[in-house]
Design a protein around this motif. Structure first.
Motif, short mmCIF file in Angstrom:
data_model
loop_
_atom_site.label_atom_id
_atom_site.label_comp_id
_atom_site.label_asym_id
_atom_site.label_seq_id
_atom_site.Cartn_x
_atom_site.Cartn_y
_atom_site.Cartn_z
N GLN A 113 96.64 49.14 128.72
CA GLN A 113 96.39 50.49 127.76
C GLN A 113 95.39 49.89 126.46
N ARG A 114 94.30 50.53 126.32
CA ARG A 114 93.26 50.25 125.31
C ARG A 114 92.75 51.30 124.87
N GLU A 115 92.46 51.24 123.48
CA GLU A 115 91.70 52.37 122.70
C GLU A 115 90.60 51.99 122.23
N THR A 116 89.56 52.67 122.16
CA THR A 116 88.08 52.31 121.68
C THR A 116 87.98 53.30 120.44
N VAL A 117 87.79 52.72 119.39
CA VAL A 117 87.62 53.68 117.92
C VAL A 117 86.53 52.82 117.15
N GLY A 118 85.58 53.57 116.66
CA GLY A 118 84.88 52.99 115.58
C GLY A 118 83.94 51.75 116.50
N GLY A 119 83.78 51.80 117.80
CA GLY A 119 82.99 50.92 118.61
C GLY A 119 83.81 49.54 118.72
N GLN A 120 85.17 49.66 118.44
CA GLN A 120 85.97 48.49 118.25
C GLN A 120 87.25 48.90 119.68
N THR A 121 87.41 47.90 120.41
CA THR A 121 88.62 48.16 121.55
C THR A 121 89.71 47.16 121.05
N TRP A 122 90.83 47.90 121.18
CA TRP A 122 92.20 47.35 120.88
C TRP A 122 93.30 47.66 121.75
N ASN A 123 94.44 46.76 122.13
CA ASN A 123 95.66 47.36 122.50
C ASN A 123 96.49 48.22 121.24
N PRO A 124 97.00 49.12 121.37
CA PRO A 124 97.81 49.74 120.36
C PRO A 124 98.94 48.94 120.31
N ASP A 125 99.16 48.31 119.06
CA ASP A 125 100.43 47.56 118.85
C ASP A 125 101.58 47.88 119.35
N SER A 126 102.02 48.99 118.96
CA SER A 126 103.56 49.49 119.43
C SER A 126 104.00 49.47 120.84
N LEU A 127 102.82 49.99 121.75
CA LEU A 127 102.77 49.99 122.93
C LEU A 127 102.76 48.85 123.60
N HIS A 128 101.98 47.72 123.18
CA HIS A 128 101.86 46.54 123.80
C HIS A 128 103.09 45.68 123.30
N MET A 129 103.41 45.65 122.06
CA MET A 129 104.69 45.03 121.63
C MET A 129 105.90 45.35 122.77
N ASN A 130 106.12 46.69 122.85
CA ASN A 130 107.26 47.22 123.70
C ASN A 130 107.30 46.61 125.13
N PHE A 131 106.07 46.66 125.76
CA PHE A 131 105.69 46.25 127.08
C PHE A 131 106.21 44.96 127.08
N VAL A 132 105.74 43.90 126.06
CA VAL A 132 106.12 42.61 126.25
C VAL A 132 107.78 42.28 126.05
N ILE A 133 108.05 43.18 125.23
CA ILE A 133 109.52 43.02 124.71
C ILE A 133 110.26 43.37 125.81
#
Length: 226
Positions: A57-77
């Motif tokens: 799950q990734r978002e691209t905003v303002g030309g930058q791509t990242w993994n939304p913190d909360s979703l990624h944190m809950n996935f790995v937890i």
């Protein structure tokens, strides 16, 4: 006693060896890669005691791509919880125990009479300095979450806060104090401007640490990893 470390990864090739060494006392490291374009996946594949997952799950905003913190944190937890550990440690790839905490970690967790452990992080400026103001010169209330017993606590990231806010923590915990600490390479003079630009492009308001984090000073003598 089974200890599982949960960590997110996104273009972390410069930090991986340091992290794996710092957490070599754990029984398993769950590393969740969010689409790294560097050598992170290659470096984590087939490593002893490392389970590599892929978060898509990734978002691209303002030309930058990242993994939304909360979703990624809950996935790995959740992945760490599924391993049935006695303790989960949640950390960032650029944050590791100093040598004293690394050596004593298993004993500390084994003998902790609570279900949570909080520790001080030294927020570093480059490799030789840190910002004491960030933990108010080791004021106890500035210890932050390091480890917890998932059988007792349901700790997770707030799903509606984009930049990871942790919920479910306990006010009763075992506190770790210096000379045991965590060494967080959060800011580097050579890359800070690009990091600030990236965060602001993503809509995550960021400022230069020299503006809000106080004056950096030399790391204490115990602040090393080996």
């Amino acid at each position: 006693m089974k200890i599982v470390v949960a960590v997110r990864c996104y273009n972390e090739e410069k930090n991986i060896e340091r992290f794996l060494h710092g957490y070599d006392f754990a029984d398993l490291i769950i590393a969740s890669d969010g689409g790294s374009a560097d050598k992170s996946v290659e470096m984590l594949t087939g490593r002893d005691k490392v389970k590599l997952l892929h978060f898509d799950q990734r978002e691209t905003v303002g030309g930058q791509t990242w993994n939304p913190d909360s979703l990624h944190m809950n996935f790995v937890i959740s992945a760490a919880e599924a391993e049935g550990p006695d303790w989960i440690i949640l950390d960032d790839m650029d944050d590791v125990p100093n040598y004293l905490l690394r050596e004593q970690a298993r004993d500390i967790l084994e003998n902790c009479g609570h279900s949570q452990v909080n520790a001080f992080r030294l927020y570093m400026w480059g490799d030789t300095q840190y910002f004491p103001h960030m933990n108010r010169d080791f004021s106890p209330e500035y210890r932050s979450l390091w480890a917890w017993k998932p059988k007792d606590l349901n700790i997770y990231a707030h799903p509606k806060v984009r930049h990871g806010t942790i919920l479910g923590t306990s006010a009763d915990y075992c506190g770790i104090d210096p000379p045991l600490c965590l060494l967080h390479k959060s800011w580097d003079p050579d890359t800070i401007d690009a990091k600030i630009e990236r965060y602001n492009a993503l809509g995550l308001e960021a400022h230069h640490p020299l503006v809000f984090a106080g004056e950096p000073i030399e790391l204490p003598e115990y602040a090393h990893e080996n």
